[in-house]
Write an enzyme that holds these catalytic residues in place. Structure first.
Site, PDB file in Angstrom:
ATOM      1  N   THR A  51       0.696  -1.320   0.179  1.00 32.96           N
ATOM      2  CA  THR A  51       0.073  -0.050   0.042  1.00 32.96           C
ATOM      3  C   THR A  51       0.796   1.228   0.111  1.00 32.96           C
ATOM      4  O   THR A  51       2.142   1.123   0.163  1.00 32.96           O
ATOM      5  CB  THR A  51      -0.918  -0.050   1.258  1.00 32.96           C
ATOM      6  OG1 THR A  51      -0.129   0.026   2.230  1.00 32.96           O
ATOM      7  CG2 THR A  51      -1.744  -1.037   1.446  1.00 32.96           C
ATOM      8  N   GLY A  52       0.371   2.332  -0.130  1.00 36.42           N
ATOM      9  CA  GLY A  52       1.039   3.718  -0.067  1.00 36.42           C
ATOM     10  C   GLY A  52       2.182   3.639  -0.805  1.00 36.42           C
ATOM     11  O   GLY A  52       2.395   3.397  -2.229  1.00 36.42           O
ATOM     12  N   TYR A  53       3.292   4.351  -0.075  1.00 36.93           N
ATOM     13  CA  TYR A  53       4.416   4.772  -1.141  1.00 36.93           C
ATOM     14  C   TYR A  53       5.214   3.756  -1.409  1.00 36.93           C
ATOM     15  O   TYR A  53       5.978   3.596  -2.515  1.00 36.93           O
ATOM     16  CB  TYR A  53       5.273   5.636   0.127  1.00 36.93           C
ATOM     17  CG  TYR A  53       4.958   7.117  -0.198  1.00 36.93           C
ATOM     18  CD1 TYR A  53       5.195   7.678  -1.502  1.00 36.93           C
ATOM     19  CD2 TYR A  53       4.801   7.871   0.962  1.00 36.93           C
ATOM     20  CE1 TYR A  53       4.684   9.120  -1.478  1.00 36.93           C
ATOM     21  CE2 TYR A  53       4.299   9.251   0.764  1.00 36.93           C
ATOM     22  CZ  TYR A  53       4.528   9.786  -0.604  1.00 36.93           C
ATOM     23  OH  TYR A  53       4.142  11.015  -0.609  1.00 36.93           O
ATOM     24  N   ALA A 112       7.775  -8.446   8.610  1.00 33.98           N
ATOM     25  CA  ALA A 112       9.185  -8.018   8.010  1.00 33.98           C
ATOM     26  C   ALA A 112      10.176  -7.603   9.054  1.00 33.98           C
ATOM     27  O   ALA A 112      11.259  -7.673   8.963  1.00 33.98           O
ATOM     28  CB  ALA A 112       8.989  -6.578   7.306  1.00 33.98           C
ATOM     29  N   TYR A 225       9.230  12.443   6.644  1.00 35.58           N
ATOM     30  CA  TYR A 225       8.338  13.391   6.449  1.00 35.58           C
ATOM     31  C   TYR A 225       8.869  14.638   7.084  1.00 35.58           C
ATOM     32  O   TYR A 225       9.226  14.330   8.498  1.00 35.58           O
ATOM     33  CB  TYR A 225       6.851  13.163   6.410  1.00 35.58           C
ATOM     34  CG  TYR A 225       5.858  14.195   6.481  1.00 35.58           C
ATOM     35  CD1 TYR A 225       5.716  14.600   5.012  1.00 35.58           C
ATOM     36  CD2 TYR A 225       5.347  14.961   7.416  1.00 35.58           C
ATOM     37  CE1 TYR A 225       4.961  15.733   4.873  1.00 35.58           C
ATOM     38  CE2 TYR A 225       4.294  15.890   7.151  1.00 35.58           C
ATOM     39  CZ  TYR A 225       4.367  16.490   6.038  1.00 35.58           C
ATOM     40  OH  TYR A 225       3.609  17.539   5.521  1.00 35.58           O
ATOM     41  N   TYR A 235       4.348  16.163  14.790  1.00 33.56           N
ATOM     42  CA  TYR A 235       5.066  15.442  13.829  1.00 33.56           C
ATOM     43  C   TYR A 235       6.544  15.262  13.831  1.00 33.56           C
ATOM     44  O   TYR A 235       7.257  14.659  14.917  1.00 33.56           O
ATOM     45  CB  TYR A 235       4.783  15.466  12.468  1.00 33.56           C
ATOM     46  CG  TYR A 235       5.049  14.245  11.387  1.00 33.56           C
ATOM     47  CD1 TYR A 235       3.928  13.286  11.197  1.00 33.56           C
ATOM     48  CD2 TYR A 235       6.354  14.053  11.154  1.00 33.56           C
ATOM     49  CE1 TYR A 235       4.541  11.988  10.481  1.00 33.56           C
ATOM     50  CE2 TYR A 235       6.810  12.936  10.351  1.00 33.56           C
ATOM     51  CZ  TYR A 235       5.812  12.118   9.903  1.00 33.56           C
ATOM     52  OH  TYR A 235       6.211  10.745   9.473  1.00 33.56           O
ATOM     53  N   VAL A 274      -2.526  11.108   1.402  1.00 39.21           N
ATOM     54  CA  VAL A 274      -3.753  10.217   2.164  1.00 39.21           C
ATOM     55  C   VAL A 274      -3.225   8.707   1.894  1.00 39.21           C
ATOM     56  O   VAL A 274      -3.162   8.191   0.888  1.00 39.21           O
ATOM     57  CB  VAL A 274      -5.045  10.286   1.530  1.00 39.21           C
ATOM     58  CG1 VAL A 274      -5.893   9.362   2.386  1.00 39.21           C
ATOM     59  CG2 VAL A 274      -5.417  11.814   1.489  1.00 39.21           C
TER      60      VAL A 274
HETATM   61  P1  NAD Z   1       1.119   2.457   4.411  1.00 39.20           P
HETATM   62  O1  NAD Z   1       0.262   2.277   5.824  1.00 39.20           O
HETATM   63  O2  NAD Z   1       0.340   2.781   3.227  1.00 39.20           O
HETATM   64  O3  NAD Z   1       1.960   1.330   4.110  1.00 39.20           O
HETATM   65  C1  NAD Z   1       2.825   0.590   5.245  1.00 39.20           C
HETATM   66  C2  NAD Z   1       3.341  -0.573   4.501  1.00 39.20           C
HETATM   67  O4  NAD Z   1       3.770  -1.537   5.541  1.00 39.20           O
HETATM   68  C3  NAD Z   1       2.179  -1.747   3.831  1.00 39.20           C
HETATM   69  O5  NAD Z   1       2.674  -2.495   2.897  1.00 39.20           O
HETATM   70  C4  NAD Z   1       2.084  -2.820   4.955  1.00 39.20           C
HETATM   71  O6  NAD Z   1       1.565  -4.080   4.796  1.00 39.20           O
HETATM   72  C5  NAD Z   1       3.879  -2.908   5.718  1.00 39.20           C
HETATM   73  N1  NAD Z   1       3.913  -3.442   6.726  1.00 39.20           N
HETATM   74  C6  NAD Z   1       3.247  -2.831   8.079  1.00 39.20           C
HETATM   75  N2  NAD Z   1       3.756  -3.595   9.116  1.00 39.20           N
HETATM   76  C7  NAD Z   1       4.399  -4.697   8.556  1.00 39.20           C
HETATM   77  C8  NAD Z   1       5.195  -5.884   9.099  1.00 39.20           C
HETATM   78  N3  NAD Z   1       5.119  -6.063  10.422  1.00 39.20           N
HETATM   79  N4  NAD Z   1       5.735  -6.729   8.148  1.00 39.20           N
HETATM   80  C9  NAD Z   1       5.741  -6.460   6.921  1.00 39.20           C
HETATM   81  N5  NAD Z   1       4.749  -5.238   6.310  1.00 39.20           N
HETATM   82  C10 NAD Z   1       4.412  -4.421   7.080  1.00 39.20           C
HETATM   83  O7  NAD Z   1       1.969   3.546   4.755  1.00 39.20           O
HETATM   84  P2  NAD Z   1       2.685   4.827   4.000  1.00 39.20           P
HETATM   85  O8  NAD Z   1       1.912   5.901   4.073  1.00 39.20           O
HETATM   86  O9  NAD Z   1       3.003   4.661   2.484  1.00 39.20           O
HETATM   87  O10 NAD Z   1       4.108   4.889   4.815  1.00 39.20           O
HETATM   88  C11 NAD Z   1       5.235   4.274   4.293  1.00 39.20           C
HETATM   89  C12 NAD Z   1       6.273   5.299   4.591  1.00 39.20           C
HETATM   90  O11 NAD Z   1       6.448   6.596   4.159  1.00 39.20           O
HETATM   91  C13 NAD Z   1       6.477   5.355   6.177  1.00 39.20           C
HETATM   92  O12 NAD Z   1       7.688   5.406   6.404  1.00 39.20           O
HETATM   93  C14 NAD Z   1       6.015   6.932   6.192  1.00 39.20           C
HETATM   94  O13 NAD Z   1       6.347   7.528   7.521  1.00 39.20           O
HETATM   95  C15 NAD Z   1       6.474   7.412   5.025  1.00 39.20           C
HETATM   96  N6  NAD Z   1       5.815   8.890   4.705  1.00 39.20           N
HETATM   97  C16 NAD Z   1       4.570   8.753   4.591  1.00 39.20           C
HETATM   98  C17 NAD Z   1       3.992   9.856   4.434  1.00 39.20           C
HETATM   99  C18 NAD Z   1       2.344   9.919   3.959  1.00 39.20           C
HETATM  100  O14 NAD Z   1       1.774  11.216   3.911  1.00 39.20           O
HETATM  101  N7  NAD Z   1       1.684   9.056   3.842  1.00 39.20           N
HETATM  102  C19 NAD Z   1       4.658  11.119   3.972  1.00 39.20           C
HETATM  103  C20 NAD Z   1       5.965  11.014   3.935  1.00 39.20           C
HETATM  104  C21 NAD Z   1       6.648   9.975   4.328  1.00 39.20           C
END
Ligand code: NAD
Length: 396
Positions: A51-53, A112, A225, A235, A274
């Site tokens: 998901t996400g990034y 992980a 971030y 934050y 988001v």
């Molecule tokens: P997200 O919740 O969409 O994704 C998290 C991922 O981690 C998923 O693939 C999930 O399955 C995996 N995960 C969680 N626990 C796990 C575990 N124990 N074992 C294996 N996989 C596991 O989050 P996101 O917002 O994409 O965040 C990813 C990174 O980006 C983070 O470090 C976050 O701080 C950073 N970030 C996010 C934003 C934002 O606005 N969303 C901005 C800048 C940086």
């Protein structure tokens, strides 16, 4: 079953298989529309890839650079009468698209943070790919079990030193209220650093390096971030900010460890978007709603896929990563432009429930949130029966 969104606070407990597949197809289309990434990565491990990034990183590497990808995540599969978590469907759709494009993709569903998953992934890399040339670390988790001691750490989102009071958005009703958050107590800071700091990133790179599966010139990136001052107490200067500082400590340590193989570690500061992780942070959804309105109006809005495409194409593999004074990659550069922040700041001061619809992009916030779970995508028939029990090809 017919699947509809079931929202509980800041989470949605259902997800739509065809909707998630459409979301993946749309992200792939964005990357393909920009053409191939010259000199991009060829064998990529993404930790937190569902998901996400992390998901968008995997898509950008695969469909921008024809990379073979290994993904690691923690998701729940579906059953006959219960939907899977959204990252499960995302990964199933990603693997199907990768296969159709002739790209290698293998996924691991497990913790992980554990030694067992690290070992399993390393064995797979050895057997199938030999080495990887890029490692993306994109975990966001509320807890971590330490692999050596078994201790369970919990991360908290709290200010440090004093109570933080600020405006906040009820993302279900659109009411702008006030939130008051008590400061970190006891070992809250250490616990949060243990979950979201750099220790596990370093353990992954150590394990990969000592197994000989990191290619010469490997790059590894972890995401951070910073954001505007209005969010700093919760934050940047809060418990999560301490964890992000710890990533920078580890980035420097990894640079030294990777030097013999001409490798490089990076922290990339990304835009506020988001995702499941960010919707849980107080204050941030209101900021994101105001930010989206401003950036959409000036045509600079990006979602995770545009951000990650730009990270690969214009930073990591451009020969010009443009680090800031602290050595970090910045793809939050458009978010942090002074004129964007000035306008968001003015609107932050003015915003209330009555004028929120005009000042903020609530519709954009809500539709982005629903899209994370595969809802609200064009061309998907949400009234049709769907089978929630979808297989991920490499997992079965
Ligand atoms: P997200 O919740 O969409 O994704 C998290 C991922 O981690 C998923 O693939 C999930 O399955 C995996 N995960 C969680 N626990 C796990 C575990 N124990 N074992 C294996 N996989 C596991 O989050 P996101 O917002 O994409 O965040 C990813 C990174 O980006 C983070 O470090 C976050 O701080 C950073 N970030 C996010 C934003 C934002 O606005 N969303 C901005 C800048 C940086």
């Amino acid at each position: 079953m017919i699947v509809a969104p079931k929202i509980r606070g800041f989470i949605c407990t259902t997800s739509h298989p065809e909707g998630c597949a459409k979301h993946i197809a749309e992200q792939i289309a964005v990357v393909k529309s920009r053409g191939p990434i010259a000199n991009g990565p060829k064998k990529v491990l993404v930790i937190g890839s569902s998901t996400g990034y992390g998901l968008s990183s995997r898509i950008a590497a695969a469909f921008g650079s024809n990379a073979a990808t290994v993904g690691v995540f923690f998701e729940r599969p579906g059953e006959a009468d219960r939907t899977a978590t959204t990252g499960w469907y995302n990964t199933a759709a990603f693997e199907n698209e990768a296969k159709a494009a002739g790209l290698y993709a293998r996924s691991f569903n497990g913790d992980a943070y554990s030694d067992a998953v690290k070992t399993e992934v390393i064995e797979a890399i050895k057997a199938d790919l030999g080495q990887v040339d890029c490692v993306i670390y994109s975990l966001a988790s509320p807890r971590r079990t330490h692999p050596k001691t078994g201790e369970v750490f919990k991360s908290v989102l709290k200010p440090i030193g004093e109570v933080y009071v600020n405006k906040n958005l009820n993302t279900t009703t659109g009411v702008v209220n006030e939130v008051s958050i008590e400061p970190a107590q006891g070992d809250d800071i250490e616990q949060t650093v243990a979950v979201m700091g750099g220790e596990d990133w370093e353990l992954w790179i150590d394990a990969l390096q000592s197994a000989g599966v990191l290619a010469d010139g490997v790059q590894t990136v972890s995401y951070s971030y910073i954001g505007p001052e209005v969010t700093w107490p919760i934050y940047k200067n809060g418990t999560i900010g301490r964890a992000k500082e710890d990533l920078e400590r580890v980035q420097k340590a990894l640079d030294v460890k990777l030097a013999p193989i001409q490798g490089k570690a990076w922290v990339s500061v990304n835009k506020a978007l988001v995702t499941q992780a960010s919707s849980a942070i107080p204050v941030v959804p209101l900021y994101i709603s105001l930010l989206y309105k401003v950036m959409k109006a000036e045509g600079t809005h990006e979602d995770c896929i545009e951000q990650m495409d730009r990270l690969f194409r214009e930073r990591l593999y451009s020969g010009n990563p443009q680090p800031d004074e602290a050595g970090r990659i910045r793809v939050d550069d458009w978010e942090m432009k002074p004129h964007v922040q000035d306008l968001v700041g003015q609107r932050w001061a003015e915003v209330n429930t009555e004028n929120f619809a005009e000042l903020g992009d609530f519709e954009g916030y809500q539709s982005s949130f629903l899209r994370l779970f595969g809802f609200g995508l064009a061309g998907v028939d949400y009234s049709a029966e769907t089978n929630p029990d979808v297989k991920i090809p490499s997992i079965g």
